[in-house]
Structure formats: C-alpha cells, structure tokens
Design a protein around this motif. Structure first.
Motif, mmCIF file in Angstrom:
data_model
loop_
_atom_site.group_PDB
_atom_site.id
_atom_site.type_symbol
_atom_site.label_atom_id
_atom_site.label_comp_id
_atom_site.label_asym_id
_atom_site.label_seq_id
_atom_site.Cartn_x
_atom_site.Cartn_y
_atom_site.Cartn_z
ATOM 1 N N ALA A 1 0.825 -1.219 0.000
ATOM 2 C CA ALA A 1 0.000 0.000 0.000
ATOM 3 C C ALA A 1 0.854 1.261 0.000
ATOM 4 N N GLU A 2 2.032 1.185 0.579
ATOM 5 C CA GLU A 2 2.913 2.351 0.664
ATOM 6 C C GLU A 2 3.978 2.357 -0.439
ATOM 7 N N TYR A 3 3.932 1.376 -1.311
ATOM 8 C CA TYR A 3 4.884 1.299 -2.423
ATOM 9 C C TYR A 3 4.632 2.446 -3.391
ATOM 10 N N ALA A 4 5.679 3.185 -3.711
ATOM 11 C CA ALA A 4 5.534 4.393 -4.530
ATOM 12 C C ALA A 4 6.077 4.224 -5.947
ATOM 13 N N GLY A 5 6.573 3.049 -6.287
ATOM 14 C CA GLY A 5 7.124 2.831 -7.624
ATOM 15 C C GLY A 5 6.057 2.498 -8.647
ATOM 16 N N ASP A 6 6.509 2.043 -9.805
ATOM 17 C CA ASP A 6 5.580 1.660 -10.865
ATOM 18 C C ASP A 6 4.767 0.440 -10.429
ATOM 19 N N LYS A 7 3.470 0.570 -10.562
ATOM 20 C CA LYS A 7 2.564 -0.493 -10.104
ATOM 21 C C LYS A 7 2.034 -1.282 -11.293
ATOM 22 N N PRO A 8 1.718 -2.553 -11.084
ATOM 23 C CA PRO A 8 1.113 -3.336 -12.168
ATOM 24 C C PRO A 8 -0.262 -2.786 -12.533
ATOM 25 N N ALA A 9 -0.707 -3.087 -13.739
ATOM 26 C CA ALA A 9 -1.982 -2.556 -14.223
ATOM 27 C C ALA A 9 -3.155 -2.983 -13.352
#
Length: 520
Positions: free
Chosen positions: A388-396
C-alpha cells in the motif's frame, strides 16, 4: 407331576421374566423438581437452600490457580510468553496485540477463569473503556456474563443491545449475578431452558423448539448458548447490535465465512455488503474477530458425532456425603482430575496416563500449526502495508491485487482465530482444527504472495526473512499506554493508531469513581 418338574418349570418362568426385563431397558428419567422460586429468579444464592450439594460444586468454580498443560484457570495475558504465571505463560501467542491492533481485544486478552468470575472479569477488562462515560462497546457484551439478561431483555426488548455497556455497570452484584443456575435452568422446576436470544432465534429459523429437542441436544445447547461464534448485527440488518449465530450456511469455518460475506453494510471496494468487525489500521483490511466456537468444533468431532455431550466430560457425575450421584457443577477440564474419571466413564480399558497422553499429543500438534498460522497472518498484514505504501511503478491490476490480498488476509486470520479462540487447543475436533489451520496458512501465504506482486516484487526480499525481526511482537499495550507519547513511539505499527487523550479511570468494576458530567 413330580416336584422336580414343577421346580424346573418355575425356574424357566422366572428366567423368562428376567430376560424380558433385561430386553426392555427404559430411558433414564430426568429428575423432576418443584421449588418455591419464581420463574424470574436470577440470583445464584437463592438456589442454595434447595440444592446445597449442587451449589457446593458450583462454588468450586472459584478456583483460579490450577493449570493443565495448555490452559486452566489462571488469568494470564495470552500474548505474554516472557513473564511467568500469573502474568504470562509458556504457551502464549505473542502476536495477539499485533493481529488485533485497532480493536479492543488488543488492549487486554486474558485466559478465562471459572464462570463465577465472569462478572468481575468483564468489568475489569480493558477492552471495555473504563476511562470514559461510555464503554465504546454495546450492552450486548453482557449477554454471556449474567442471567440478568432475562430481566433486561424482558424490560427493553431488542432496544437493549445497542445501549452502551456502561449504562448497566451499577446494576449488578459481582458475585450473585454472574453466570449460574438461571442461565441453564427454569428456577421453578430446574428443567433445562435457554436464556440466549440468538440461540432461540436460530432454532426458530430452523423450525425447532428447545423443549422438543432430545435431552442430549438440550444438554449440549445450554453450553452452546455462549461457547459459540457470534457477531453483533449492523444497523439495518436487524436489531442493531443484537448477537447472531452465523450458522444458516452451516457450522464449519468456510460456511461461516461465506455467511459473513452477505450480512454487513460496509462499502469498502471489494468488500461491499460484507460484515466487518473492524479495519486493521496497518493493512487497512476489513477484519473478522472470531469468538469461542467450542460448539461448532465439538458437534461434528469424534465425541460430538458419537453423542457425547459437553456435560458428559465437563460436568461428570459425582457423589457427595454418600448421597445419590449428581452432575458436578464445577465446569472444568477433565485433565485437572488425576484419575481422568470423566474420560474413563467410556474408556474403561485405558489408564489415566494413556488418556492424558493422547489429549496432549493432539494439542501439541495443533499448537505447532497454530503458531505457524499466527506468524504468516502477521506477515500478511505487513506485506499489504508495504504494498500500500509502495511508490514505484505499479502493475496494471494493482487495485484488484490489493483487494485480493486483503481478502486472503481477512480469511486467513479468521481461520487462525477460530482455532485460537476455541478453548480445547483442537481436542474437541482434531481433524477440523488441523484442516482449519492448514487453510489459514494457505490463505495468509496467498495474501503475502499477492501483496508482493502488487508491489512489483520489490518487497519480496524483506518479507523472506524472519517475521519476528521484521515486525516484533507487541508485548504491552493498553488504553492507558495509548495515552503515552513514549509508548506510541515504541513500535512501528503504533503510528497507524491515534494517541489517546490523558484521562483517569472513571469506573472500577461496578463502581463509578468520577461523577457523571452535567447533561450526560
């Protein structure tokens, strides 16, 4: 006719009568009593004159120092494996406060003492707010603690449940209003009866009446009034905060979980219409809190399926003062008896040592799997937090992955909690207990894997290590400690719950320490 022939004929007739009598064994008859007590009598002490021997055994529930291997009657903190009894114990689950963070159970959760302490313990437990006028939990919490429920439900009906718990604190006698005779018996004739509204409602929904059930079913259900999983209804889904047994789909974990997916009012995406006890502040997962489903585990376990009732093991017959046998009203574990007499009523060919070893064998196996399920459940919350706190590129499909991870986290913890809260460490139904824990581990691990995928696998290395190093167990946490800045800085997960304003105790058991404020 020779005398010998007459004698032989007479003996033959007597034998025939004897055989006939043996082949027509009558059903045991329930004792019939007639007392001078009113049907509305709730006070335990009022039953003593009529039933002094039963009452003598009932008072043995005051014992609070004897332990079996996994339990007993010492009210230790169930998360504390650091301190010795009476504060902690070797078979503690260190992550309880982590798993229930944000819910009142995280403040205090102790091993149960005898039923005679039910009133004292609930009035002292930190789960109910004693620092404010209102407890923050509904009057429903009285339901399994006192036969005064008969009186309150008669007075308030379904309006009772949503009232605040603290509204009734000053109305109870700590000793005489605790769990006792009137919870299970009609005072006028001592017939078994139900006082539990949720069980009455469930039986009615199945077209059944308690009075028409077989005697053995009645003996189990008077215990099953409280030793069950239940929840408090959401407003709009029935009488607000009324307790309900989630049994209409069935009594097994998967069936109860299915029930909870359609009996709530949450609007959280992916969980619309689900029942939710609280939202875990770290993972933002809509959670379920299991209660103590002894009845659900017992009913299709080896003893329940064989017709062995709760009272056969926990209220075995005894004789006092040379009188005829009575049911022992000291509701306790058969393991506390060195001779294992309750078990040897049926297992007559087995020694006490053998029987005890078989119980412990099951409990050891279940406990080991319970601890594994607990750890993976904590890892699931942490994995979802990181994602939830991940700020990088997220999967579609990030949003759906997060919904799926939270669903598996919710389900995994509920399945762990069902076994954790069930008070036999699996013995009531070893097969169901181990199956439930295996499923819990699978669901929680699926939550971890899905959350790692949602974070584009960037969290995989951190989550591959020992969860106890990544997320230490919370040993101490209470309402008072949550008023302290220093305490709130002592664990990384505490930043997800609010600092409470400093306050002094307003309630000490059933006594008010601070007068009510004007207009309250």
């Amino acid at each position: 006719m020779p005398r010998s022939t007459i004698l032989i004929a007479l003996l033959a007739a007597l034998c025939a009568l004897a055989l006939s009598a043996c082949s027509e064994v009558s059903e045991p008859q329930t004792p019939v009593f007639k007392t001078d007590l009113a049907e509305t009598e709730n006070k335990n002490s009022k039953f003593k004159p009529d039933f002094p021997l039963h009452y003598e055994t009932y008072l043995r529930n005051n014992e609070s120092e004897i332990m079996t291997e996994y339990g007993g009657s010492v009210a230790y903190n169930k998360n504390d494996g650091v301190n010795p009894l009476p504060e902690g114990y070797k078979y503690a689950q260190p992550y309880l406060k982590n798993l229930w963070l944000g819910y009142p159970f995280s403040y205090e959760y102790r091993a149960a003492r005898g039923h005679t302490y039910a009133m004292k313990d609930i009035l002292h437990i930190d789960r109910l707010d004693r620092y404010n006028e209102k407890a923050g939990l509904p009057a429903t919490c009285w339901n399994c603690k006192t036969p005064k429920m008969n009186e309150w439900v008669a007075e308030y009906g379904d309006d009772f449940w949503a009232k605040d718990f603290n509204e009734f604190r000053e109305q109870v006698d700590l000793d005489d209003d605790t769990i006792g005779c009137a919870n299970c018996h009609n005072p006028t004739n001592m017939e078994l009866r139900l006082y539990s509204e949720p069980l009455k409602v469930y039986l009615a929904s199945q077209g059944k009446e308690f009075k028409d059930l077989p005697r053995n079913d009645q003996r189990a259900l008077v215990c099953g009034q409280c030793h069950v999983e239940y929840y408090f209804t959401d407003e709009g889904m029935g009488a607000a905060k009324k307790p309900v047994f989630p049994w209409t789909e069935g009594l097994d974990p998967e069936e109860m979980y299915t029930y909870y997916k359609s009996h709530g009012i949450t609007t959280t995406p992916g969980f619309e219409g689900h029942f939710v006890d609280w939202v875990h502040p770290v993972s933002k997962t809509p959670m379920l809190k299991a209660q103590h489903p002894e009845y659900e585990f017992w009913h299709n376990g080896v003893h329940g399926a064989a017709g062995v009732s709760c009272s056969d093991c926990h209220m075995s017959y005894t004789r006092l003062d040379g009188k005829k046998k009575i049911s022992n009203h000291h509701w306790t574990s058969p393991l506390k008896d060195p001779d294992m007499k309750a078990c040897r009523q049926c297992h007559t060919d087995k020694s006490p040592e053998y029987l005890r070893e078989r119980v412990l064998y099951t409990q050891h196996k279940v406990w080991d799997q319970l601890m594994i399920a607990q750890d993976i459940s904590v890892k699931a919350h942490e994995a979802i937090r990181m994602a939830a706190e991940y700020a990088g590129d997220k999967p579609a499909d990030y949003d759906q992955l997060m919904i799926d991870a939270r669903e598996m986290c919710r389900k995994g913890q509920f399945f762990w909690d069902l076994v954790s809260a069930e008070n036999s460490v699996g013995f009531h139904n070893p097969a169901k207990a181990l199956d439930t824990l295996a499923r819990s581990q699978q669901f929680s691990q699926k939550a971890v894997d899905t959350a790692i995928k949602a974070a584009s696998f960037t969290t995989a290395q951190a989550l591959s290590g020992d969860i106890r190093e990544l997320v230490p167990p919370i040993l101490e946490h209470s309402r008072k400690l949550q008023q302290s800045q220093e305490h709130m800085a002592s664990h990384a997960w505490f930043k997800y719950i609010p600092l409470l304003p400093e306050k002094e105790l307003m309630w000490d058991e059933n006594k008010r320490l601070i007068p009510p404020s004007p207009g309250s």
